[in-house]
Design a protein around this motif. Structure first.
Motif, short mmCIF file in Angstrom:
data_model
loop_
_atom_site.label_atom_id
_atom_site.label_comp_id
_atom_site.label_asym_id
_atom_site.label_seq_id
_atom_site.Cartn_x
_atom_site.Cartn_y
_atom_site.Cartn_z
N GLU A 186 0.71 -0.71 -0.08
CA GLU A 186 0.19 0.21 0.30
C GLU A 186 1.06 0.96 -0.06
O GLU A 186 0.51 2.37 -0.75
CB GLU A 186 -0.85 -0.25 1.26
N GLU A 220 -12.44 1.08 -6.98
CA GLU A 220 -10.54 1.45 -7.36
C GLU A 220 -9.88 0.75 -8.61
O GLU A 220 -9.89 1.76 -10.30
CB GLU A 220 -9.23 0.95 -7.19
N TYR A 269 1.88 6.42 -7.17
CA TYR A 269 1.38 7.21 -7.98
C TYR A 269 1.72 8.84 -7.39
O TYR A 269 1.05 9.89 -8.49
CB TYR A 269 -0.64 7.11 -7.24
N GLU A 319 -3.19 -2.01 -9.97
CA GLU A 319 -4.79 -1.55 -9.04
C GLU A 319 -4.87 -3.74 -9.38
O GLU A 319 -4.87 -3.94 -8.06
CB GLU A 319 -5.49 -1.05 -9.87
N ILE A 371 -2.58 -5.37 -6.90
CA ILE A 371 -3.52 -5.60 -5.72
C ILE A 371 -4.72 -5.95 -5.12
O ILE A 371 -4.49 -6.89 -4.56
CB ILE A 371 -3.22 -4.06 -4.76
N GLN A 375 -5.14 10.57 -4.79
CA GLN A 375 -4.66 8.69 -5.04
C GLN A 375 -3.83 8.39 -3.72
O GLN A 375 -3.65 7.38 -3.22
CB GLN A 375 -4.71 8.47 -6.29
N HIS A 379 -4.82 3.70 3.36
CA HIS A 379 -5.17 1.44 3.20
C HIS A 379 -3.88 1.70 4.08
O HIS A 379 -4.19 0.29 4.95
CB HIS A 379 -5.02 0.70 1.58
N GLU A 408 -3.58 5.73 -0.31
CA GLU A 408 -2.80 4.68 -0.39
C GLU A 408 -1.89 5.24 0.46
O GLU A 408 -2.16 3.52 0.95
CB GLU A 408 -2.00 4.11 -1.19
N GLN A 454 -11.46 -2.66 -3.95
CA GLN A 454 -11.62 -2.36 -4.98
C GLN A 454 -11.61 -2.74 -5.94
O GLN A 454 -11.19 -2.55 -7.30
CB GLN A 454 -10.02 -3.78 -5.42
#
Ligand code: FEO
Length: 164
Positions: free
Chosen positions: A17, A130, A24, A94, A97, A46, A53, A50, A127
């Motif tokens: 994360e 995202e 980004y 993404e 992830i 963004q 997260h 993260e 997700q």
């Protein structure tokens, strides 16, 4: 008690994360360099999400009396050749992830770790969001192609992204 294997996997995910945030930010820097400030604002937001997260997992591990071990964050790609390539890479990331979250969920099922399954449900939903958001922007960027005025309009639109 947090199972050892789950604790280790959650620590890896904290790094993933933070790496996402770093990636980004690298994308934001590319956009700043191209004077696409709206795209840069969108990517910085963004990146900020993260970190959120990563901290969500960090706090969860400590709440479960686990031990957070921060791992090294690799250098992200800094070479991009176009706006489209940036969003292709963002989508690819993404999807990667999503795969990691799914693996974590599978592990927590295997370990009969029910609280981690509940915690991960937020990430599973996130997700979907995202991937869909990045995919929608990518589709528009593809449609725009080389049409600069349309790209500037999208840049203005993305500048309006709110933090939250
Ligand atoms: Fe933390 Fe964009 O996934």
């Amino acid at each position: 008690m947090l199972p050892k294997k789950v604790e280790e996997a959650l620590n890896h995910q904290i790094r993933e994360e933070f790496y996402s945030s770093y990636l980004y930010l690298a994308m934001a820097a590319y956009f700043e360099d191209k004077s696409l400030n709206g795209f840069a604002t969108w990517m910085k937001e963004q990146a900020r999400e993260e970190v959120g997260h990563a901290m969500r997992i960090f706090n969860y591990v400590t709440d479960r009396r686990g031990r957070v071990i921060l791992e090294a964050i690799p250098q992200p790609t800094t070479n991009f050749s176009s706006v489209q390539e940036v969003f292709e890479k963002a989508l690819e990331h993404e999807q990667y992830i999503t795969g990691k979250i799914n693996e974590l969920y599978a592990l927590s099922v295997e370990e009969k770790d029910y609280p981690t399954q509940v915690m991960l449900q937020w990430f599973i939903t996130e997700q979907v969001e995202e991937e869909s958001t990045v995919e929608a922007i990518l589709e528009r960027v593809r449609l725009i192609g080389d049409h600069q005025p349309a790209l500037i309009l999208l840049d203005r639109e993305l500048a309006a992204r709110q933090s939250g």
